[in-house]
Write an enzyme that holds these catalytic residues in place. Structure first.
Site, PDB file in Angstrom:
ATOM      1  N   TYR A 145       0.847  -1.184   0.000  1.00  0.00           N
ATOM      2  CA  TYR A 145       0.000   0.000   0.000  1.00  0.00           C
ATOM      3  C   TYR A 145       0.882   1.233   0.000  1.00  0.00           C
ATOM      4  O   TYR A 145       1.841   1.315   0.771  1.00  0.00           O
ATOM      5  CB  TYR A 145      -0.894   0.004   1.246  1.00  0.00           C
ATOM      6  CG  TYR A 145      -1.816   1.201   1.339  1.00  0.00           C
ATOM      7  CD1 TYR A 145      -2.861   1.381   0.432  1.00  0.00           C
ATOM      8  CD2 TYR A 145      -1.658   2.156   2.347  1.00  0.00           C
ATOM      9  CE1 TYR A 145      -3.702   2.480   0.519  1.00  0.00           C
ATOM     10  CE2 TYR A 145      -2.508   3.251   2.449  1.00  0.00           C
ATOM     11  CZ  TYR A 145      -3.522   3.416   1.531  1.00  0.00           C
ATOM     12  OH  TYR A 145      -4.361   4.502   1.616  1.00  0.00           O
ATOM     13  N   ASP A 240       9.282   2.946   0.204  1.00  0.00           N
ATOM     14  CA  ASP A 240       8.188   3.550   0.948  1.00  0.00           C
ATOM     15  C   ASP A 240       8.369   3.160   2.407  1.00  0.00           C
ATOM     16  O   ASP A 240       7.976   2.076   2.832  1.00  0.00           O
ATOM     17  CB  ASP A 240       6.838   3.063   0.402  1.00  0.00           C
ATOM     18  CG  ASP A 240       5.668   3.684   1.165  1.00  0.00           C
ATOM     19  OD1 ASP A 240       5.924   4.334   2.210  1.00  0.00           O
ATOM     20  OD2 ASP A 240       4.516   3.516   0.725  1.00  0.00           O
ATOM     21  N   LYS A 268       3.748   8.873   9.052  1.00  0.00           N
ATOM     22  CA  LYS A 268       3.423   8.267  10.351  1.00  0.00           C
ATOM     23  C   LYS A 268       4.330   8.757  11.501  1.00  0.00           C
ATOM     24  O   LYS A 268       4.134   9.867  11.961  1.00  0.00           O
ATOM     25  CB  LYS A 268       3.380   6.752  10.200  1.00  0.00           C
ATOM     26  CG  LYS A 268       2.278   6.389   9.181  1.00  0.00           C
ATOM     27  CD  LYS A 268       1.816   4.963   9.166  1.00  0.00           C
ATOM     28  CE  LYS A 268       0.552   4.857   8.339  1.00  0.00           C
ATOM     29  NZ  LYS A 268       0.625   3.989   7.179  1.00  0.00           N
TER      30      LYS A 268
HETATM   31  C1  PLP Z   1       0.052   4.497   5.778  1.00  0.00           C
HETATM   32  C2  PLP Z   1       0.893   4.274   4.586  1.00  0.00           C
HETATM   33  C3  PLP Z   1       0.860   5.146   3.489  1.00  0.00           C
HETATM   34  C4  PLP Z   1      -0.130   6.274   3.391  1.00  0.00           C
HETATM   35  O1  PLP Z   1       0.094   7.256   4.347  1.00  0.00           O
HETATM   36  P1  PLP Z   1      -1.125   8.267   4.687  1.00  0.00           P
HETATM   37  O2  PLP Z   1      -0.516   9.206   5.675  1.00  0.00           O
HETATM   38  O3  PLP Z   1      -2.212   7.416   5.232  1.00  0.00           O
HETATM   39  O4  PLP Z   1      -1.501   8.945   3.431  1.00  0.00           O
HETATM   40  C5  PLP Z   1       1.752   4.939   2.463  1.00  0.00           C
HETATM   41  N1  PLP Z   1       2.601   3.910   2.488  1.00  0.00           N
HETATM   42  C6  PLP Z   1       2.671   3.056   3.521  1.00  0.00           C
HETATM   43  C7  PLP Z   1       3.677   1.957   3.498  1.00  0.00           C
HETATM   44  C8  PLP Z   1       1.802   3.193   4.589  1.00  0.00           C
HETATM   45  O5  PLP Z   1       1.832   2.313   5.575  1.00  0.00           O
END
Ligand code: PLP
Length: 431
Positions: A145, A240, A268
């Protein structure tokens, strides 16, 4: 059994005014059924709902609250910043401080741009990679994701090496065709995509440890193999690290595995609970962003002073207290050992994936290395598993496809309760 009458009332009220009653889908408990607990407050390892029920936290806002809730250093930093106005839309000293700190912590990051969410970070990083390479396509992995920007909302077609098809209405086929999919941990699939799209692939984006299909670890050599294929083909490697950054180590998964991406997406933990994201990497690539370079990216509230105060307090704490990582690893290790001994006592053979403070259990006796493996687990079992925990005061992510995110606030007694609850719930489910 927690009594949820206030949450029930709030949820039916919320459903009248907010689609599905929530501002982010997984919170609605659709995958597990029942009413989501409406949260009133949280402190340390505990979260309290509007009916006064207390739960041990294993979600921690999906990662940011790695030190537990309402940590004094972070709360104080925010309180001190508030009186100086909430936003200016002009540069501040705090932005210099946090950028310097991120560059010192994240080994591959030479320059960094702050944004407001992980979604903005990944979306901007891919745009930058496209602008830098002058190519259109990118590879993502099934089950990873990367936020909700159009080009990431692509499901797997039949087999690994297919053209993407959108899995959300509103994502056009034109967008989807530039997203190529490979199974996680499958370097051969990546190789064949690269061969069949010569000079067309701008980037490979990957969660270096996946946390959004449950916790799935990279096989030895996977990340190194991606680095190699990117080097050989002029492709930008994007980690990511929205989830892994500042969690697996002060410098995230790139430090932990010693594999350096070209660009890194952060989110995060970086905001300490405030809406913050960032992307950074090699200076040569980062200088393609406006106003130095031609790739446009902007934000009215980017680098917001309150968010920067929270993020700086969080990152400073992590940078100055390396014992945090020892503690996170201990907490993860204790829960894993406890779960394993529960399974043995109960004669069950489920798969536990774990690294540091990321962990979850799959209802399958097979190893889980990619999204198909995760989907092949018996996800129906997750529902009673989840509610069994919630009823006993342990708050798990309400989805079988999510890692738990542990915090340093969990005491040995909390861990004992988490492990005992796991035992009691499984015993009840299998009796
Ligand atoms: C949570 C998450 C996102 C998205 O971040 P948001 O602040 O919710 O837009 C992107 N990549 C990873 C790996 C994530 O866990």
């Amino acid at each position: 059994m927690p009594q949820l009458s206030t949450s029930k009332k709030l949820f039916s009220e919320a459903e009248k005014y907010i689609p599905g009653g929530v501002n982010s889908p997984v919170r609605a408990f659709k995958a597990v059924g029942g009413t989501p607990a409406f949260i009133n407050s949280a402190k340390g390892a505990y979260i309290f709902d509007e009916d006064g029920n207390k739960y041990i936290e294993l979600i921690n806002s999906w990662g940011p609250m790695v030190l537990g809730h309402a940590h004094t250093e972070i709360s104080e930093a925010v309180k001190n910043a508030v009186d100086q106005s909430l936003s200016y839309g002009a540069p501040t000293a705090k932005e210099v401080d946090i950028a310097k700190l991120i560059v010192s912590m994240m080994p591959s990051v030479e320059k960094v741009r702050m944004v407001n969410s992980g979604t903005e970070a990944t979306m901007s990083a891919v745009r930058l990679a496209r602008g830098y390479t002058n190519r259109n396509k990118f590879i993502k992995f099934e089950g990873c994701y990367h936020g909700h920007a159009d080009s990431f909302l692509i499901a797997a077609g039949s087999g690994a090496v297919t053209m993407g098809t959108p899995n959300s209405p509103g994502v056009t086929e034109g967008t989807a065709k530039d997203t190529l999919l490979a199974p996680y941990n499958d370097l051969d699939a990546v190789d064949s995509l690269v061969k069949s799209n010569p000079e067309q692939i701008a980037a490979i984006i990957v969660e270096p440890v996946a946390g959004n299909m449950g916790c799935v670890l990279p096989k030895p050599g996977f990340l190194e193999g991606l680095r190699k294929v990117c080097d050989e083909n002029g492709i930008v490697l994007i980690f990511d690290e929205v989830m892994t950054g500042f969690r697996l180590a002060p410098g995230g998964a790139q430090e932990y595995f010693n594999v350096m991406p070209d660009l890194t997406c952060m989110g995060k933990i970086i905001g300490g609970g405030m809406p913050v994201g960032a992307y950074g990497g090699k200076q040569e690539i980062m200088d393609y962003i406006s106003p130095v370079g031609p790739v446009y990216q902007a934000g009215t509230l980017s680098g917001n002073p309150i968010a920067m105060a929270a993020g700086y307090a969080m990152l400073s704490h992590l940078n100055e207290n390396k014992s945090v990582y020892k503690k996170l690893n201990e907490v993860g290790e204790k829960i894993k050992t406890g779960y394993e001994s529960n399974l043995e006592k109960l004669g069950l053979n489920y798969t536990i994936n774990h690294l540091g403070s990321m962990i979850n259990m799959f209802f399958t006796d097979k190893e889980v290395h990619n999204f198909k493996d995760a989907q092949n687990a018996d996800t129906d079992k997750f529902k009673p598993f989840f509610h069994g925990h919630l009823d006993r005061g342990v708050y798990l992510p309400p989805s079988a496809f999510e890692s738990y995110f542990l915090s340093t606030a969990l005491s040995d007694e909390d861990i004992d309760k988490v492990v005992q609850t796991h035992y009691d719930v499984l015993k009840e489910m299998h009796s």
